[in-house]
Design a protein around this motif. Structure first.
Motif, PDB file in Angstrom:
ATOM      1  N   GLY A 122      19.284  43.751  11.074  1.00  0.00           N
ATOM      2  CA  GLY A 122      19.235  43.255  12.436  1.00  0.00           C
ATOM      3  C   GLY A 122      19.205  44.349  13.483  1.00  0.00           C
ATOM      4  O   GLY A 122      19.567  45.497  13.233  1.00  0.00           O
ATOM      5  N   GLY A 123      18.782  43.970  14.673  1.00  0.00           N
ATOM      6  CA  GLY A 123      18.674  44.898  15.795  1.00  0.00           C
ATOM      7  C   GLY A 123      17.354  44.679  16.514  1.00  0.00           C
ATOM      8  O   GLY A 123      16.406  44.139  15.947  1.00  0.00           O
ATOM      9  N   VAL A 124      17.285  45.085  17.758  1.00  0.00           N
ATOM     10  CA  VAL A 124      16.063  44.884  18.543  1.00  0.00           C
ATOM     11  C   VAL A 124      15.118  46.052  18.270  1.00  0.00           C
ATOM     12  O   VAL A 124      15.011  46.995  19.055  1.00  0.00           O
ATOM     13  N   MET A 125      14.427  45.994  17.116  1.00  0.00           N
ATOM     14  CA  MET A 125      13.542  47.099  16.738  1.00  0.00           C
ATOM     15  C   MET A 125      12.243  46.618  16.103  1.00  0.00           C
ATOM     16  O   MET A 125      11.261  47.342  16.091  1.00  0.00           O
ATOM     17  N   GLY A 126      12.229  45.402  15.572  1.00  0.00           N
ATOM     18  CA  GLY A 126      11.000  44.869  14.996  1.00  0.00           C
ATOM     19  C   GLY A 126      10.603  45.473  13.666  1.00  0.00           C
ATOM     20  O   GLY A 126       9.527  45.175  13.140  1.00  0.00           O
ATOM     21  N   ALA A 127      11.437  46.314  13.087  1.00  0.00           N
ATOM     22  CA  ALA A 127      11.073  47.004  11.844  1.00  0.00           C
ATOM     23  C   ALA A 127      10.839  46.052  10.670  1.00  0.00           C
ATOM     24  O   ALA A 127       9.858  46.227   9.930  1.00  0.00           O
TER      25      ALA A 127
END
Length: 295
Positions: free
Chosen positions: A273-278
């Motif tokens: 999770g996290g706002v990175m789009g990976a």
């Protein structure tokens, strides 16, 4: 973060994508060969596709969207054992003035640099954080919660009327099922919200009186409204036993799944999770690679 989503959707539409909202998925459609053939929407609409990427949690994807008796038992067992224990609550507020923080020694109604970042409240020591966490482990919403505050209306004037502001509170820790009381009880919810506001008052006197209204999302709310299993915003624990080659489960960290044509592209996939789009970018590359190899 809403602007990030809008930017991604705009780029997708410009590339020829069609985005459908308010389109609840009922289940995946599976061919007799065992390959995915699209999704069936709740209104009966069939969306045909030889490739489906799921941004839902692993549990929701494999336990709810995939029909029974399709996936291997050992795989389903691993999915059921993913830790979705969550203890976060979100409160979105409308206020009639900006908070004035004691530490800044500034008394001005105008926004300053102290309002433009992430503001941490109630986390001045590891002991405080540990105490808040232990409350939740024991089924008690933290008596002195750890709060992260952001004020997006300081940077985006379009989301609130002149002189008013929008404040987001990310709060820890709130158990999914309190040992005493229920998140379905309006008085119980109100009591915890006031606890949070009173804590902020210690750092910004008068904050509670500035609140015009608020919307509160506890773990069960996040599960019911957004589809986050257990209310876990990261689609499952980010512990060492559920990262890298173990995410979402051992043997399936490459975005592919036991169901041909189905890929996992959300926070439940590596790197999490996290706002990175990976996860989405990596999953897209996996799809492209498979299509090229099959052609």
């Amino acid at each position: 973060m809403g602007s990030v989503s809008l930017a991604i959707s705009k780029a997708a539409i410009e590339a020829g994508a069609t985005i459908a909202t308010e389109a609840q998925v009922s289940n995946l459609m599976i061919e007799d060969s065992g390959r995915v053939s699209g999704v069936l929407l709740a209104d009966g609409t069939q969306v045909r596709s030889s490739v489906v990427l799921s941004n839902a949690t692993p549990y929701k994807t494999f336990m709810e969207f995939v029909p029974p008796n399709i996936l291997p038992d050992d795989f389903l067992g691993a999915v059921k054992n993913i830790d979705y224990t969550s203890a976060t609550t979100k409160i979105n507020l409308a206020v009639d003035k900006l908070p004035q923080f004691n530490c800044c020694k500034i008394n001005s109604p105008d926004a300053g640099p102290q309002h433009t970042g992430t503001i941490h409240i109630g986390s001045e020591s590891m002991e405080e954080i540990d105490s808040a966490w232990r409350d939740s482990v024991n089924g008690i919403p933290s008596r002195r919660p750890v709060i992260e505050m952001t004020i997006p209306s300081v940077l985006d004037k379009t989301i609130s009327p002149p002189g008013k502001h929008v404040i987001n509170l990310f709060i820890q820790y709130t158990p999914y099922k309190p040992s005493e009381g229920s998140w379905e009880d309006p008085e119980y919810r109100e009591s915890f919200a006031r606890r949070c506001f009173n804590l902020i008052d210690e750092y910004a006197p008068g904050f509670s009186s500035s609140v015009i209204g608020y919307d509160m999302l506890t773990p069960p709310d996040l599960e019911r409204i957004i589809g986050l299993t257990g209310g876990h915003i990261l689609h499952g624990s980010m512990g060492l036993d559920s990262l890298f080659l173990m995410r979402p489960v051992k043997g399936w960290s490459n975005y592919r799944t036991p169901l041909q044509g189905l890929y996992l592209c959300g926070s439940g996939a590596h790197p999490g999770g996290g706002v990175m789009g990976a996860p989405g970018r990596n999953a897209a590359h996996a799809v492209i690679q498979d299509i090229k190899e099959q052609s």
